[in-house]
Structure formats: structure tokens, C-alpha cells
Design a protein around this motif. Structure first.
Motif, PDB file in Angstrom:
ATOM      1  N   ALA A 243       0.833  -1.201   0.000  1.00  0.00           N
ATOM      2  CA  ALA A 243       0.000   0.000   0.000  1.00  0.00           C
ATOM      3  C   ALA A 243       0.866   1.249   0.000  1.00  0.00           C
ATOM      4  O   ALA A 243       1.969   1.262   0.561  1.00  0.00           O
ATOM      5  CB  ALA A 243      -0.924   0.006   1.208  1.00  0.00           C
ATOM      6  N   VAL A 252      -1.523   0.973   7.621  1.00  0.00           N
ATOM      7  CA  VAL A 252      -2.416  -0.070   7.124  1.00  0.00           C
ATOM      8  C   VAL A 252      -2.585  -1.149   8.194  1.00  0.00           C
ATOM      9  O   VAL A 252      -1.597  -1.670   8.721  1.00  0.00           O
ATOM     10  CB  VAL A 252      -1.846  -0.696   5.835  1.00  0.00           C
ATOM     11  N   GLU A 260      -9.285  -5.414   1.137  1.00  0.00           N
ATOM     12  CA  GLU A 260      -9.051  -4.965  -0.239  1.00  0.00           C
ATOM     13  C   GLU A 260      -9.075  -6.156  -1.199  1.00  0.00           C
ATOM     14  O   GLU A 260      -9.639  -6.080  -2.300  1.00  0.00           O
ATOM     15  CB  GLU A 260      -7.707  -4.237  -0.320  1.00  0.00           C
ATOM     16  N   ALA A 326      -5.704   0.696  -0.653  1.00  0.00           N
ATOM     17  CA  ALA A 326      -6.134  -0.113   0.505  1.00  0.00           C
ATOM     18  C   ALA A 326      -6.825   0.736   1.559  1.00  0.00           C
ATOM     19  O   ALA A 326      -6.473   0.722   2.737  1.00  0.00           O
ATOM     20  CB  ALA A 326      -4.947  -0.862   1.110  1.00  0.00           C
ATOM     21  N   CYS A 513       3.307  -1.065   4.244  1.00  0.00           N
ATOM     22  CA  CYS A 513       3.349   0.282   3.651  1.00  0.00           C
ATOM     23  C   CYS A 513       4.682   0.977   3.924  1.00  0.00           C
ATOM     24  O   CYS A 513       4.737   2.207   4.008  1.00  0.00           O
ATOM     25  CB  CYS A 513       2.187   1.129   4.155  1.00  0.00           C
TER      26      CYS A 513
END
Length: 518
Positions: A243, A252, A260, A326, A513
Motif C-alpha cells: 500500500a 495499514v 481490499e 487499501a 506500507c
């Protein structure tokens, strides 16, 4: 103007200053508060300054107490034990130096005693009803169930928790096969979720290798089901950047990535068998090398399970489209509860069972009890549920013992394979993700009342849900970052710690992320 200057002159005259000093000494003697006679003797300017100072002090005290309350997941007796007593308003507003020094000495003495001897165990609030631990625990659980009854959803679904044992080499595949054999893979509408039990069950004499991996399936099936095909499973690695997040943006959640995937596959919660954090264990030490024992437990990724053939090719599409947004779906509620705070007071040693009799019997003794309570009070239905799990968040050392002594031993109890095994208990979070509906708003209100009135807690506190992503340091980037990591690796080898690295060393704090977008 001249009148104002005269007033200032009178306030700064030697007599006024002497009077102010005398009043200050008397105020110190009375804890910082002036008598009515002293207040009446003040000039208007002195009284205004005094009132302003007292108001500012009161505001500071209110802010300090509010900040302390905000950081506590537990209040009541358990909160006082875990965090210490709440700040005393009278003590904070006194300026008596003797009182302040006495309180400081008492606090320092208590801290030193706890460092040397360990924290004194809290005393149960009532004498036990039985010397038999099982009978006493059942009595306390019955009292908690009774206290919970008024808050239960009237149309709640059954909650059944089933433990499954798998091997160490292919645990997810074996779980998927079990879901097929049990028939639950063909009835995802009956499954709340699955979870990798965040415990370590060592095999052999040491602690390094796990004997088995346990999973827990939360479902509503109260009778047998016809067998189905094994469940399909997809996994996301926490080390990979799935992400896009810039510094300061929300990070996240593991469940966000699973949601997602399901969104892209057009699979609702009634077609989902679970979004489960993939918990890993790295047990080291305690052998002949003299290394201090550690049992590290943390999240290494997330796995999504669903009926076979329902989302072919979706993972590859997501991989090709990375980095993704996401973004949490607006119609999905993700609740994260702080089990760790409760665990510290009802089960302070992870190598032992919960304390019986419990020093705080109004609190759940296991995370499974808390998970079941949340599902039944909010009234979450399995066909609306994506995830229901006792799990972990950041890496933590769950080795047993005290601050002075660590141990590789642990109490034994029956495991999911029927064998009696040693167990180190992990788990810091309860996670429930479900498709929202109007009736669940009322359920969350019931849960809030239950937390306030029965648990005396606010379990969303200190869970760091979607905490803002940090800015990447220059030492983490490019050639300089590689050089720093190389020096660290050489340093570890020179000092003898290079062989003690674990997979967790490569997992970022902000999973999925990291590094952030620049």
C-alpha cells in the motif's frame, strides 16, 4: 492613566511587598490557599493576580488528570494496580514543600522495592469459595456470565470456538484442509473467522522448536456439516510494500489488506472464512550457549481464507497494481481491543495459567472469553463477519518468569492435538471486522456500557490502530542506509549476536506500507 500608575505604585511599595511575602508564607503553610481574611486584605490588583494564578493551576491540574485518564485502558481496581493510583487533585494543588517531598520519597521507595523484589501481587477482593482451582475459576466465570447477561444482544448467534492442530511446515494448508473436512469451508456464512493462536508450544527439552501450530476457528455450527473442498488461501507478506502511504497518513491494518483483496474478488463476509494475521514465533536461547531465553511473538503477514475457486487471479492482479490505496471500506467496522492490558493483571506470567482466585474477578480470564463477549454483546452475525481473532500486533517477548528470573519452563495443559504440552501464552489484541448494519450501532452502545459499568475499561485505548506513518530517516535510505545496516551486521557478528537474528528483524513497524511514499 494617572490613577492606574498610582495603583501600580501602591502594589509595588515596600509595605505591599512585605505584605505579599507574608501572605505567601502563610499560603505555603496552608497548602497554597489563602484564608478569607488574607483575600480580603489584598488590593484589587493582587486579588486579580491571585485568582488568575489559581485558575491557571486548576486548568493545569484538570488537564493532567484528563491526560492520565486518557492513557489508561483500565480504570477501577485493576487500573490502579496496573498504572498506579490516579493523581490526587488536592496533592496536585498544594504547594507545601514538605508534603511534596514526602510523596516523592514514598514514590521512589515503592519504585525501588518493585525493581528489587518485583511488584507485590494484588489480593483477591473476596475469600475463595473453594481450594480447588477449577471450581474457583468456574465460580468466577459464572459470576462474570451473570454480570454480562443484561448486555447481550437479544437475537445473537451462537459462538463456538474450536481449536485445530497443524504441523509446523504447512500450517495454513493443513488448516484449509481441516475447514474442508469439517464442512465449514462450504458454509462460510457460519464462520466468524479464524486465527493463528499466538502461543508457543515447544517440543523437546528446549524452547526453540514448536511442537505444533494451533489455530482457532470461531463459528456458529452446532451440528455436523457435510464435507466440502479445502478452503482457498492467499497470503500477504508484512515485509512487502503493498500500500502507498505518505508520512503522516494512517498506516495499514492487516485486515485492511485482506478487505481490499475480498473487495476486488467481489466476496462479501458471507463468502469469507476469515482474515487472519499470520503470527510467527522466534524462540531462542536457554541452551548450553548461555544465551538468555526469549520467545518472540509477532505478525509476519496476513492470510485470507475463502471457498475454493472464488477469487482466481485476484492476488496476481493486486501484485501488478502495487502500491495500492487499501482504504478501509466505509461499510465495514473494524474493532481492535487491548487484551494486553487485561492480561497483565489477570495472567501476569505467560508461562502460567491465569491467576486463581483472580485478583480482579470481574475481568475476563482469557482472551477467548473477551472475544466471545464482544461478539455476543454487539450481536455480530457470522454471515456479516470477516474476522474474529485473538492475535498479536507488534513483536513482544513472552518468555515466562519475573523481572529477575527468566525460565524456559512452563505449565503444561492439553493442546489441540490432545497431548499435554508446555505453553507460553501470547496475544495482545482482539480483532473483529464485520459488515456494518443499523442494529450493530445499538450493539456497540451496549458494548460501551458493558466496558464502562462491568469491565471498568476503555479497551480501544493504546491499540495504535492505523497510527500515522513516520517519516523515513536518512539512515534508512539508499547507500547510507545499506552502509549502516552492514556496520550493524558486522557489529553483531563481532559481539557474538549475529547468529541470534530472527525473521522479525526484517519486518517493519508499519507493515505493508514501508518505506513511505516520498
Amino acid at each position: 492613566m494617572f490613577d492606574k500608575l498610582k495603583q501600580i505604585g501602591r502594589a509595588l511599595s515596600p509595605d505591599a511587598i512585605r505584605q505579599g511575602l507574608a501572605a505567601g508564607r502563610e499560603a505555603m503553610a496552608s497548602g497554597g490557599h489563602l484564608s478569607e481574611e488574607q483575600l480580603a486584605a489584598m488590593t484589587p490588583e493582587q486579588r486579580a493576580a491571585y485568582d488568575d494564578a489559581m485558575a491557571r493551576m486548576q486548568t493545569s491540574v484538570d488537564e493532567a488528570i484528563a491526560a492520565e485518564e486518557a492513557r489508561r485502558a483500565l480504570s477501577g481496581p485493576a487500573g490502579a494496580y496496573l498504572y498506579g493510583p490516579m493523581p490526587d487533585r488536592e496533592a496536585l494543588t498544594t504547594v507545601d514543600l514538605g508534603t511534596q517531598l514526602a510523596q516523592a520519597r514514598a514514590g521512589l521507595g515503592q519504585a525501588l522495592r518493585e525493581t528489587v523484589r518485583g511488584r507485590t501481587a494484588p489480593v483477591p477482593p473476596a475469600p475463595p469459595v473453594s481450594a480447588d482451582a477449577a471450581v474457583q475459576a468456574a465460580h468466577e466465570r459464572a459470576a462474570r456470565d451473570e454480570a454480562r447477561t443484561p448486555y447481550l444482544a437479544p437475537d445473537r448467534s451462537p459462538v463456538v470456538l474450536t481449536r485445530v492442530a497443524t504441523g509446523r511446515k504447512r500450517p495454513v494448508e493443513e488448516l484449509a484442509a481441516w475447514l474442508g473436512g469439517s464442512g465449514l469451508a462450504g458454509r462460510p456464512d457460519l464462520v466468524y473467522g479464524v486465527a493463528r493462536v499466538p502461543d508457543h508450544l515447544p517440543g523437546g527439552l528446549g524452547i526453540r522448536k514448536a511442537a505444533i501450530i494451533e489455530w482457532e476457528v470461531a463459528h456458529a455450527a452446532t451440528s455436523g456439516l457435510p464435507p466440502a473442498a479445502p478452503a482457498a488461501q492467499v497470503a500477504f507478506d508484512a515485509r512487502e510494500r503493498w500500500a502507498a502511504r505518505s508520512p503522516g497518513e494512517p498506516s495499514v491494518l492487516d485486515e485492511d489488506l485482506g478487505l481490499e483483496y475480498l473487495r476486488r474478488a467481489d466476496l462479501g463476509p458471507d463468502r469469507c472464512l476469515g482474515i487472519a494475521r499470520r503470527v510467527g514465533v522466534a524462540a531462542t536461547g536457554g541452551g548450553d550457549e548461555g544465551e538468555s531465553p526469549r520467545v518472540l511473538v509477532g505478525v509476519t503477514g496476513v492470510v485470507v481464507l475463502h471457498p475454493a475457486g472464488a477469487a482466481d487471479g485476484v492476488l496476481e492482479q493486486m501484485a501488478a497494481a502495487r502500491p495500492l490505496q487499501a482504504v478501509p471500506p466505509p461499510d465495514v467496522q473494524v474493532t481492535v481491543l487491548n487484551w494486553l492490558a487485561i492480561r497483565k493483571v489477570v495472567m501476569p506470567r505467560t508461562d502460567q495459567r491465569p491467576v486463581v482466585p483472580s485478583p480482579f474477578p470481574y475481568l475476563p480470564s482469557t482472551p477467548q472469553e473477551l472475544l466471545q463477549a464482544h461478539l455476543e454483546i454487539v450481536g455480530v452475525r457470522p454471515q456479516d463477519c470477516y474476522s474474529a481473532q485473538v492475535t498479536q500486533d507488534q513483536v513482544g517477548d513472552i518468555i515466562g518468569g519475573t523481572a529477575q528470573v527468566t525460565t524456559t519452563g512452563a505449565e503444561s495443559e492439553p493442546a489441540a492435538d490432545g497431548q499435554v504440552r508446555r505453553r507460553f501464552r501470547g496475544g495482545s489484541r482482539i480483532v473483529v471486522a464485520y459488515r456494518d448494519a443499523p442494529q450493530y450501532a445499538a450493539g456497540r452502545a451496549r458494548w460501551a456500557a458493558y466496558e464502562r459499568d462491568v469491565l471498568q475499561a476503555r479497551l480501544a485505548v493504546d491499540t495504535a490502530v492505523r497510527a500515522p506513518v513516520d517519516r523515513q530517516s536518512a539512515l534508512d535510505r539508499g547507500v547510507l542506509g545499506a552502509l549502516v545496516r552492514g556496520v550493524e551486521a558486522v557489529g553483531d557478528i563481532v559481539t557474538g549476536y549475529g547468529w541470534d537474528s530472527t525473521d522479525f528483524d526484517q519486518i517493519p513497524h508499519f507493515r505493508y506500507c514501508w518505506p513511505p511514499a516520498q
